[in-house]
Design an enzyme around this catalytic site. Structure first.
Site, PDB file in Angstrom:
ATOM      1  N   GLY A  12      57.049  44.554 -11.833  1.00 33.79           N
ATOM      2  CA  GLY A  12      55.909  44.409 -10.935  1.00 33.79           C
ATOM      3  C   GLY A  12      54.980  43.314 -11.424  1.00 33.79           C
ATOM      4  O   GLY A  12      55.178  42.751 -12.505  1.00 33.79           O
ATOM      5  N   ASP A  13      53.997  42.991 -10.606  1.00 35.19           N
ATOM      6  CA  ASP A  13      52.966  42.020 -10.984  1.00 35.19           C
ATOM      7  C   ASP A  13      53.469  40.586 -11.137  1.00 35.19           C
ATOM      8  O   ASP A  13      52.806  39.752 -11.742  1.00 35.19           O
ATOM      9  CB  ASP A  13      52.249  42.437 -12.280  1.00 35.19           C
ATOM     10  CG  ASP A  13      51.580  43.785 -12.145  1.00 35.19           C
ATOM     11  OD1 ASP A  13      50.752  43.926 -11.232  1.00 35.19           O
ATOM     12  OD2 ASP A  13      51.914  44.695 -12.917  1.00 35.19           O
ATOM     13  N   ALA A  41      50.463  50.089  -4.759  1.00 38.11           N
ATOM     14  CA  ALA A  41      50.765  48.658  -4.825  1.00 38.11           C
ATOM     15  C   ALA A  41      49.453  47.886  -4.954  1.00 38.11           C
ATOM     16  O   ALA A  41      48.411  48.337  -4.479  1.00 38.11           O
ATOM     17  CB  ALA A  41      51.509  48.219  -3.568  1.00 38.11           C
ATOM     18  N   HIS A  43      48.799  43.930  -4.635  1.00 37.28           N
ATOM     19  CA  HIS A  43      49.299  42.560  -4.491  1.00 37.28           C
ATOM     20  C   HIS A  43      48.110  41.641  -4.239  1.00 37.28           C
ATOM     21  O   HIS A  43      47.494  41.686  -3.173  1.00 37.28           O
ATOM     22  CB  HIS A  43      50.313  42.490  -3.341  1.00 37.28           C
ATOM     23  CG  HIS A  43      51.510  43.365  -3.565  1.00 37.28           C
ATOM     24  ND1 HIS A  43      52.495  43.542  -2.638  1.00 37.28           N
ATOM     25  CD2 HIS A  43      51.879  44.110  -4.640  1.00 37.28           C
ATOM     26  CE1 HIS A  43      53.421  44.361  -3.121  1.00 37.28           C
ATOM     27  NE2 HIS A  43      53.063  44.728  -4.329  1.00 37.28           N
ATOM     28  N   GLN A 223      56.068  47.254  -6.377  1.00 30.77           N
ATOM     29  CA  GLN A 223      56.520  47.449  -7.764  1.00 30.77           C
ATOM     30  C   GLN A 223      57.632  46.445  -8.102  1.00 30.77           C
ATOM     31  O   GLN A 223      57.653  45.365  -7.558  1.00 30.77           O
ATOM     32  CB  GLN A 223      56.968  48.893  -7.997  1.00 30.77           C
ATOM     33  CG  GLN A 223      55.831  49.902  -7.928  1.00 30.77           C
ATOM     34  CD  GLN A 223      55.681  50.495  -6.555  1.00 30.77           C
ATOM     35  OE1 GLN A 223      56.640  50.809  -5.898  1.00 30.77           O
ATOM     36  NE2 GLN A 223      54.441  50.648  -6.107  1.00 30.77           N
TER      37      GLN A 223
END
Lengths: 419, 319
Positions: A12-13, A41, A43, A223
């Protein structure tokens, strides 16, 4: 129709949000479809004029006028968090986000009871926390699997009597198991869900099938594949299928199986928020992340060198990609190195989906693994492309759409410059 | 993974949804509608601005804007700005009893919704019409839109007490970034408005007809596709003279319209208007000043009474 699926090949990220925003800024996108995860989440999308929003349930294309969001039935929907997110979008100049939202009525609801149970369980784990975000998403999935006919779903928000009964049953089961929960009474919850149902378009499966035929859609994953419920490193995983699988299912239902381009997102520094294996972790790396700090549920944000071994594993379990997007090239200094193999271990071999004992054994092995670090590549896109055997079609050096370049930008521009 | 930064407070959420029950300005369009809303359908329609006990001196103001793709995000910005227009006019007292109508212009050769016209309203009901407008997003790429159809509608399908009783023209603002087609096509008029026009009409003749009853302005905004394009500005200057105005900040659209009306009504001069804006904390002063510098000295044309509609344009003295 040029549909695109965007999935994170790490923990993720990596920058799915900014990639989805770019796609929506450079082509006519009809709808961004969320197909896994829920309100946990995060984003981040930043516009050239400095406006910023952390997209949780709305699609990361929402800053671009007219782009819709659809929450597919695989998403765990949290109407309470959704209201707050919509308010923030209004404050940054997007007053119509709720008007551009459709939600599949079959989707599970995350409720205050799930959330309270999630937190109670995670606290009880003490030092062995899984890295949950504390929003009850996994709890809602677990309850949905155990009680498929009684789990509160989005469509129930239209039927207060049904919802009341289901919320009460949920609360009673969870309190029987965990003791009293820190959550409001059922009666107090009902008005919020009813208000949600009045305000938001709740649709059935056919809506998505027609949207997919009406215009280009972007499937936005949440994710990362290394956190996948079946292929991730158990138990440090999320209760969600984070590969392309759900998106492929939705396409197949519309008779469009295999028609979307598969895009994998990676960042030059492999990161992880929360506990669990991060083989290349290096506390000496001089990075911080603007949008990910330390929080009580996941602890600090962890940085590692580029872990080609783990990312190649993610690529394999996800079934391959058509192209890679490589973000955070601006962080690629001489101190950031690349890991092509671990000591005594060249490759992580994917197993069958759902063999959690096997995954737990793999996790134990990874927690002991030591990376072999090689010098920083001079040409990161070439090195990543070579290490993973897939073309890098997009690179990014900063948070805005204007800081991206590559064939993906050009191929999809269709005459529209990023606004 | 994130950390859930949005509040999940159950009491708070109910409030948030209640506060936000209003649909977005373009909810009709955003919900997927691709044909004209019945409230905006120009077919066999007559749009009226009438005096009432409450509004004895109605001043009709029509704002029609191009909603095709070349305008980019401009229609959405206009949508967010235009609801302030009535308030601005009333607050500053620039016009007696303003009645505002919104409409939208597309391309009759390739769009599904080439013309949409709302009703004149003295209150925020006009905002509902804004919300019913379908945004085309297409456009032909030939640098022309069907502005001439809008002019035709304004000339032949509107009725105002301002004109009928007082011989005073209304205000018509067209916001766009392209040329009109060279003529009003009889077939398009028949299909979209329902009149039997027998033969096509040159756009110049249409402009003469509409300007007889409407003080007509063309605003070419910044941020639109052809903004700053001399060909477009020259075309409209040729038809409307100095009433073709470049607008270099879209955020100033309401102020520009309001001041133009104020100047036309001789309620203010330009300096006074700009001072008003300043005092109200507007950041649009410079844009408005630049856009309207050429209009500031103009005197509003007033028809000589008694006026008989049969006279057509002959009763009008242009000063």
């Amino acid at each position: 129709m040029n549909h695109v699926m965007v999935v994170d090949l790490g923990y993720g990220d990596a920058g799915k949000g900014t990639v989805v925003d770019l796609l929506c800024a450079t082509r006519q996108v009809h709808t961004v479809i969320r197909f896994n995860g829920g309100a946990q989440a995060a984003h981040n999308v930043v516009l050239r004029d400095g406006r910023h929003h952390t997209f949780a349930q709305f699609g990361s294309g929402t800053f671009r006028p007219g782009v819709r969001t659809h929450l597919a039935r695989h998403v765990v929907v949290d109407p309470l968090a959704l209201a707050a997110e919509a308010d923030h979008l209004t404050s940054v100049g997007v007053p119509d986000a709720l008007d551009r939202l459709t939600v599949d009525g079959e989707a599970l609801l995350a409720t205050p009871y799930h959330r309270a149970a999630n937190r109670a369980r995670e606290i009880a784990r003490g030092a062995d926390r899984h890295g949950s975000c504390g929003l009850g998403v996994g709890e809602a999935v677990a309850y949905g699997l155990a009680h498929p006919d009684e789990a509160p779903r989005v469509v129930d928000c239209r039927r207060p009597a049904v919802l009341r009964r289901r919320l009460a049953a949920l609360r009673d089961r969870l309190t029987a198991e965990l003791g009293p929960l820190d959550a409001p009474p059922v009666e107090d919850c009902l008005p919020a869900y009813a208000a949600f149902a009045r305000r938001v378009a709740i649709v059935d499966r056919t809506w998505l099938a027609s949207a997919l035929r009406e215009g280009t859609c972007v499937f936005e994953g949440a994710q990362g594949v290394l956190l996948d419920e079946w292929h991730g490193f158990h138990p440090y995983t999320t209760w969600s299928t984070t590969t392309f699988a759900n998106a492929e299912t939705l396409l197949a239902e519309a008779g469009l199986a295999g028609t979307a381009q598969r895009l994998g997102v990676l960042r030059t520094t492999t990161t992880r928020h929360g506990p669990g294996p991060l083989v290349t972790e290096d506390a000496a790396l001089p990075f911080t992340d603007r949008h990910n700090g330390t929080n009580p549920w996941q602890g600090r944000f962890r940085f590692g060198h580029f872990d080609a071994v783990a990312h190649r594993y993610a690529l394999e379990v996800a079934g391959g990609v058509d192209g890679l997007a490589l973000t955070h090239l601006d962080l690629a200094g001489p101190e950031l190195r690349i890991c092509r193999r671990y000591e005594g271990l060249d490759r992580l071999v994917p197993g069958p989906a759902g063999d959690l004992d096997r995954q737990a054994t793999l996790t134990q092995r990874l927690l002991r693994a030591r990376p072999v670090l090689e010098e920083a590549p001079g040409d990161w896109p070439a090195a990543v492309s070579e290490a993973l055997g897939a073309p890098v079609v997009l690179t990014s050096r900063g948070p805005t759409a204007e800081e991206k370049e590559g064939p993906l930008v050009n191929a999809f521009c269709m005459g529209r410059a990023p606004a | 993974m994130g950390s859930g930064i949005w509040s999940t407070d159950v009491y708070d959420a109910a409030d948030r949804y209640r506060r936000r029950t209003g649909k977005s300005a373009f909810s009709y369009s955003d919900s997927g509608a691709r044909k004209v809303h019945s409230a905006l359908d120009p077919r066999d329609a007559l749009r009226e601005s009438r005096d009432s006990a409450e509004h004895p001196q109605s001043t009709p103001i029509a704002v029609l804007f191009d909603v095709t793709g070349s305008m980019g995000h401009v229609p959405r910005v206009l949508q967010s700005k235009l609801p302030q227009l009535l308030g601005l006019l009333l607050r500053q007292g620039y016009a007696k009893d303003p009645q505002v109508m919104f409409g939208a212009i597309g391309d009759a050769t390739c769009d599904r919704v080439p013309l949409q016209v709302g009703q004149f309203e003295s209150d925020n009901r006009m905002d509902d019409d804004l919300g019913r407008i379908v945004l085309e997003g297409g456009g032909g790429g030939q640098m022309m839109e069907s502005y001439e159809l809008a002019l035709y509608f304004m000339a032949r399908h509107t009725a105002t007490d301002s004109w009928d009783k007082r011989g005073r023209r209304g205000y018509l603002f067209i916001i766009g970034d392209e040329l009109a087609y060279p003529g009003v096509k009889a077939a398009e008029v028949a299909r979209l408005i329902g009149d039997d026009l027998r033969e096509d009409m040159p756009v110049r003749q249409m402009v003469d007809e509409v300007t007889a009853r409407w003080d007509t302005y063309y605003l070419l905004p910044a941020g639109s596709h052809y903004a700053g394009n001399r060909k477009v500005l020259d075309f409209w200057r040729g038809l409307l003279g100095q009433n073709a105005v470049e607008l270099d900040d879209l955020d100033a659209v309401c102020e520009t319209i309001a001041l133009t009306v104020g100047l036309g009504e001789q309620a203010i001069d330009l300096d006074a208007g700009l001072r008003d804006l300043d005092r109200a904390g507007s950041t649009a002063t410079r844009t408005v000043s630049k856009a309207l510098a050429r209009l500031g000295s103009e005197r509003r044309a007033v028809a000589t009474l008694p006026f008989s509609p049969a006279d057509g344009a002959s009763g009008v003295t242009r000063l």
